[in-house]
Scaffold this motif. Structure first.
Motif, PDB file in Angstrom:
ATOM      1  N   GLN A 189      36.091  56.449  24.475  1.00  0.00           N
ATOM      2  CA  GLN A 189      35.098  55.909  25.412  1.00  0.00           C
ATOM      3  C   GLN A 189      35.382  54.445  25.712  1.00  0.00           C
ATOM      4  OE1 GLN A 189      32.701  57.752  26.862  1.00  0.00           O
ATOM      5  NE2 GLN A 189      32.124  55.952  28.116  1.00  0.00           N
ATOM      6  N   SER A 190      35.930  53.727  24.753  1.00  0.00           N
ATOM      7  CA  SER A 190      36.259  52.309  24.957  1.00  0.00           C
ATOM      8  C   SER A 190      37.344  52.147  26.002  1.00  0.00           C
ATOM      9  CB  SER A 190      36.705  51.691  23.637  1.00  0.00           C
ATOM     10  OG  SER A 190      37.114  50.353  23.841  1.00  0.00           O
ATOM     11  N   GLU A 191      38.358  52.959  25.984  1.00  0.00           N
ATOM     12  CA  GLU A 191      39.416  52.893  27.000  1.00  0.00           C
ATOM     13  C   GLU A 191      38.863  53.238  28.384  1.00  0.00           C
ATOM     14  OE1 GLU A 191      43.349  54.070  24.374  1.00  0.00           O
ATOM     15  OE2 GLU A 191      42.106  55.673  25.265  1.00  0.00           O
ATOM     16  N   LEU A 192      37.945  54.222  28.415  1.00  0.00           N
ATOM     17  CA  LEU A 192      37.344  54.581  29.708  1.00  0.00           C
ATOM     18  C   LEU A 192      36.527  53.428  30.271  1.00  0.00           C
ATOM     19  CD1 LEU A 192      36.745  56.724  31.862  1.00  0.00           C
ATOM     20  CD2 LEU A 192      34.817  57.498  30.441  1.00  0.00           C
ATOM     21  N   ASP A 193      35.755  52.750  29.429  1.00  0.00           N
ATOM     22  CA  ASP A 193      34.944  51.618  29.896  1.00  0.00           C
ATOM     23  C   ASP A 193      35.818  50.456  30.385  1.00  0.00           C
ATOM     24  OD1 ASP A 193      32.722  53.064  29.285  1.00  0.00           O
ATOM     25  OD2 ASP A 193      32.389  52.079  27.332  1.00  0.00           O
ATOM     26  N   SER A 194      36.921  50.221  29.692  1.00  0.00           N
ATOM     27  CA  SER A 194      37.820  49.129  30.117  1.00  0.00           C
ATOM     28  C   SER A 194      38.442  49.429  31.474  1.00  0.00           C
ATOM     29  CB  SER A 194      38.915  48.924  29.065  1.00  0.00           C
ATOM     30  OG  SER A 194      38.364  48.505  27.843  1.00  0.00           O
ATOM     31  N   ALA A 195      38.843  50.682  31.689  1.00  0.00           N
ATOM     32  CA  ALA A 195      39.436  51.052  32.981  1.00  0.00           C
ATOM     33  C   ALA A 195      38.421  50.930  34.109  1.00  0.00           C
ATOM     34  CB  ALA A 195      39.987  52.476  32.894  1.00  0.00           C
ATOM     35  N   ARG A 196      37.168  51.333  33.802  1.00  0.00           N
ATOM     36  CA  ARG A 196      36.127  51.230  34.831  1.00  0.00           C
ATOM     37  C   ARG A 196      35.855  49.755  35.167  1.00  0.00           C
ATOM     38  NH1 ARG A 196      32.389  53.525  32.260  1.00  0.00           N
ATOM     39  NH2 ARG A 196      32.563  55.648  33.094  1.00  0.00           N
ATOM     40  N   ALA A 197      35.765  48.925  34.177  1.00  0.00           N
ATOM     41  CA  ALA A 197      35.492  47.495  34.401  1.00  0.00           C
ATOM     42  C   ALA A 197      36.613  46.824  35.203  1.00  0.00           C
ATOM     43  CB  ALA A 197      35.281  46.793  33.073  1.00  0.00           C
ATOM     44  N   GLU A 198      37.839  47.189  34.901  1.00  0.00           N
ATOM     45  CA  GLU A 198      38.968  46.608  35.646  1.00  0.00           C
ATOM     46  C   GLU A 198      38.901  46.968  37.119  1.00  0.00           C
ATOM     47  OE1 GLU A 198      42.471  44.440  36.201  1.00  0.00           O
ATOM     48  OE2 GLU A 198      41.096  44.531  34.502  1.00  0.00           O
ATOM     49  N   ALA A 199      38.604  48.256  37.381  1.00  0.00           N
ATOM     50  CA  ALA A 199      38.520  48.680  38.789  1.00  0.00           C
ATOM     51  C   ALA A 199      37.382  47.965  39.514  1.00  0.00           C
ATOM     52  CB  ALA A 199      38.338  50.206  38.846  1.00  0.00           C
ATOM     53  N   LYS A 200      36.212  47.846  38.863  1.00  0.00           N
ATOM     54  CA  LYS A 200      35.088  47.170  39.490  1.00  0.00           C
ATOM     55  C   LYS A 200      35.388  45.696  39.735  1.00  0.00           C
ATOM     56  CE  LYS A 200      32.046  50.555  39.640  1.00  0.00           C
ATOM     57  NZ  LYS A 200      31.502  51.042  40.921  1.00  0.00           N
ATOM     58  N   SER A 201      36.052  45.063  38.785  1.00  0.00           N
ATOM     59  CA  SER A 201      36.399  43.644  38.941  1.00  0.00           C
ATOM     60  C   SER A 201      37.337  43.429  40.122  1.00  0.00           C
ATOM     61  CB  SER A 201      37.035  43.142  37.643  1.00  0.00           C
ATOM     62  OG  SER A 201      37.478  41.800  37.802  1.00  0.00           O
ATOM     63  N   LEU A 202      38.316  44.309  40.258  1.00  0.00           N
ATOM     64  CA  LEU A 202      39.243  44.168  41.395  1.00  0.00           C
ATOM     65  C   LEU A 202      38.559  44.457  42.726  1.00  0.00           C
ATOM     66  CD1 LEU A 202      42.451  45.766  39.822  1.00  0.00           C
ATOM     67  CD2 LEU A 202      42.063  43.358  40.385  1.00  0.00           C
ATOM     68  N   GLU A 203      37.583  45.345  42.733  1.00  0.00           N
ATOM     69  CA  GLU A 203      36.828  45.593  43.966  1.00  0.00           C
ATOM     70  C   GLU A 203      36.060  44.337  44.389  1.00  0.00           C
ATOM     71  OE1 GLU A 203      34.264  48.900  43.450  1.00  0.00           O
ATOM     72  OE2 GLU A 203      35.875  50.399  43.461  1.00  0.00           O
ATOM     73  N   ALA A 204      35.429  43.701  43.421  1.00  0.00           N
ATOM     74  CA  ALA A 204      34.692  42.473  43.733  1.00  0.00           C
ATOM     75  C   ALA A 204      35.628  41.363  44.205  1.00  0.00           C
ATOM     76  CB  ALA A 204      33.906  42.022  42.502  1.00  0.00           C
ATOM     77  N   ARG A 205      36.771  41.236  43.515  1.00  0.00           N
ATOM     78  CA  ARG A 205      37.744  40.220  43.930  1.00  0.00           C
ATOM     79  C   ARG A 205      38.235  40.496  45.348  1.00  0.00           C
ATOM     80  NH1 ARG A 205      43.018  39.712  40.366  1.00  0.00           N
ATOM     81  NH2 ARG A 205      41.396  39.524  38.758  1.00  0.00           N
ATOM     82  N   LEU A 206      38.435  41.753  45.678  1.00  0.00           N
ATOM     83  CA  LEU A 206      38.908  42.115  47.021  1.00  0.00           C
ATOM     84  C   LEU A 206      37.894  41.706  48.085  1.00  0.00           C
ATOM     85  CD1 LEU A 206      41.082  43.519  48.717  1.00  0.00           C
ATOM     86  CD2 LEU A 206      39.807  45.671  48.413  1.00  0.00           C
ATOM     87  N   GLU A 207      36.616  41.933  47.801  1.00  0.00           N
ATOM     88  CA  GLU A 207      35.581  41.547  48.772  1.00  0.00           C
ATOM     89  C   GLU A 207      35.540  40.037  48.959  1.00  0.00           C
ATOM     90  OE1 GLU A 207      33.819  43.509  50.686  1.00  0.00           O
ATOM     91  OE2 GLU A 207      34.902  45.230  49.825  1.00  0.00           O
TER      92      GLU A 207
END
Length: 403
Positions: free
Chosen positions: A163-181
């Motif tokens: 579950q920890s690896e899944l949460d890290s992958a989700r956070a990375e994707a969300k962070s890059l989405e925000a950076r893109l905006e």
């Protein structure tokens, strides 16, 4: 007897022996002189005497004068006139116009030094390119993070990934989405900055706001120009003045006492002081709905019916406000001063001077116009009438005229 004395005695005249007819001749001469003097005195006292009279010429009004309701004076003004300046403070680099030149709307009048603005534009464009590149990089990282998140999600469902690896992958994707905006917003900001610098560069070019004639040139290359007064007399506030010749009209100040004679669309006849024989048709455009309390006048705008290159701004002009074409025309009766009218036998008469003698003429009186009287019958324009003279004038008296 002495011979010499005898000779002298012979030469002496004997007056006793002289003829006695001389006194009668002298009396005859005296009588003739008396008769001539009496005849001269009789002629002198009975001679025709010349009376001194003051005369004027009978005025015959023209149709234009008869239609005139009010005369006034004013100036030619331009409804569209602009002193063209720049939007920013800068140094004049080039000027492409001269006085008297016709320019079209949008035509380039002058250029300001744009070197600094051009460098700022280049910097803004470079920053825009950098922002776009960063955006592309972030888009690639986001795409990879989304694939990684999808892979970890699949492994987590199979109990292979924690579950920890899944949460890290989700956070990375969300962070890059925000950076893109945020980077998309940065790209938009850089585009606006480029547009601003492009507009500033365009403002270095001064263009004509409308079609017209350049009437004055107020700046030279090398001078500073500003949209507002700054730096004292060393900074100009305009490049040149342009006048739209199609917007020329007349401004007239009409006394409050006579403004009731002026109506919108009323026909007007204008005469420029520069061309006194040229009558220009015009028409009332508007009566400004306010009065000048100090001058007791109301401003009236008068428009030309026809445009002509001879009409120039600030020319002095005289205008005659006329009756409308629909108004009933009045008769063109000749006019004379009221002092020329005399009462004789219950009627009106005037004395006409012709060939140095006066002639009594019965007349019919019309309307009164100030100190002038219209005569509907009895005289015609061009004749000379007596306005001041002896009361005992009779037909045929010899007169001497004075103005």
């Amino acid at each position: 007897m002495n011979p010499d004395r005898q000779t002298l005695d012979e030469l002496r005249i004997d007056r006793a022996a002289a003829p006695r007819g001389r006194p009668y001749g002298l009396l005859l001469v005296i009588l003739l002189l008396v008769v001539a003097g009496s005849a001269g005195a009789t002629w002198w006292f009975n001679r025709p005497r010349t009376a001194i009279v003051r005369t004027v010429t009978v005025q015959q009004p023209s149709s234009g004068e008869e239609r005139t309701l009010l005369n006034a004076s004013g100036y030619v003004t331009a409804r569209r006139e602009a002193t063209v300046s720049s939007k920013v403070t800068g140094k004049v680099e080039e000027i492409y116009v001269e006085e008297g030149m016709r320019v079209e709307a949008g035509q380039t009048l002058a250029r300001l030094d744009s070197s600094n603005v051009a460098r700022s534009l280049e910097l803004a464009q470079a920053q825009q390119e950098s922002a776009r590149a960063t955006l592309i990089e972030t888009e690639a990282l986001l795409e990879q993070a989304e694939r990684e998140f999808a892979r970890i999600t699949g492994l987590a469902e199979k109990r292979v990934a924690s579950q920890s690896e899944l949460d890290s992958a989700r956070a990375e994707a969300k962070s890059l989405e925000a950076r893109l905006e945020r980077q998309k917003a940065d790209v938009a900001v850089s585009e606006r900055e480029v547009a601003i610098q492009q507009q500033l560069l365009d403002d270095m070019v001064i263009r004509a706001p409308f079609t017209g004639i350049v009437t004055s040139k107020t700046s030279q290359p090398g001078e500073m120009i500003s949209p507002m007064s700054a730096g004292g007399s060393f900074t100009r506030t305009g490049i040149c003045t342009i006048v739209d010749m199609d917007s020329l009209e007349i401004e007239v100040d009409v006394s409050e006492s006579y403004i009731n004679r002026v109506q919108p669309e009323q026909p007007v006849e204008a005469i420029l002081d520069s061309y006194p024989d040229w009558r220009i048709p015009a028409r009332v455009i508007a009566i400004i709905p306010t009065a000048d309390r100090q001058k007791a006048t109301v401003k009236v705008r008068v428009g030309f019916e026809q445009k002509d290159p001879r009409i120039l701004p600030e020319m002095s002009v005289k205008v005659a406000f006329q009756k409308s074409e629909e108004a009933t025309p009045t008769s063109l009766d000749p006019t004379i001063p009221q002092t020329a009218i005399r009462q004789r036998e219950g009627g009106h008469v005037v004395w006409i001077v012709r060939d140095g003698r006066v002639e009594r003429r019965a007349v019919t009186i019309g309307s009164t116009r100030g100190e002038q009287v219209a005569v509907s019958a009895g005289i015609s324009g061009g004749e000379r009438v007596v306005v001041d003279g002896p009361d005992e004038l009779t037909d045929g008296d010899q007169v001497s005229e004075v103005e």
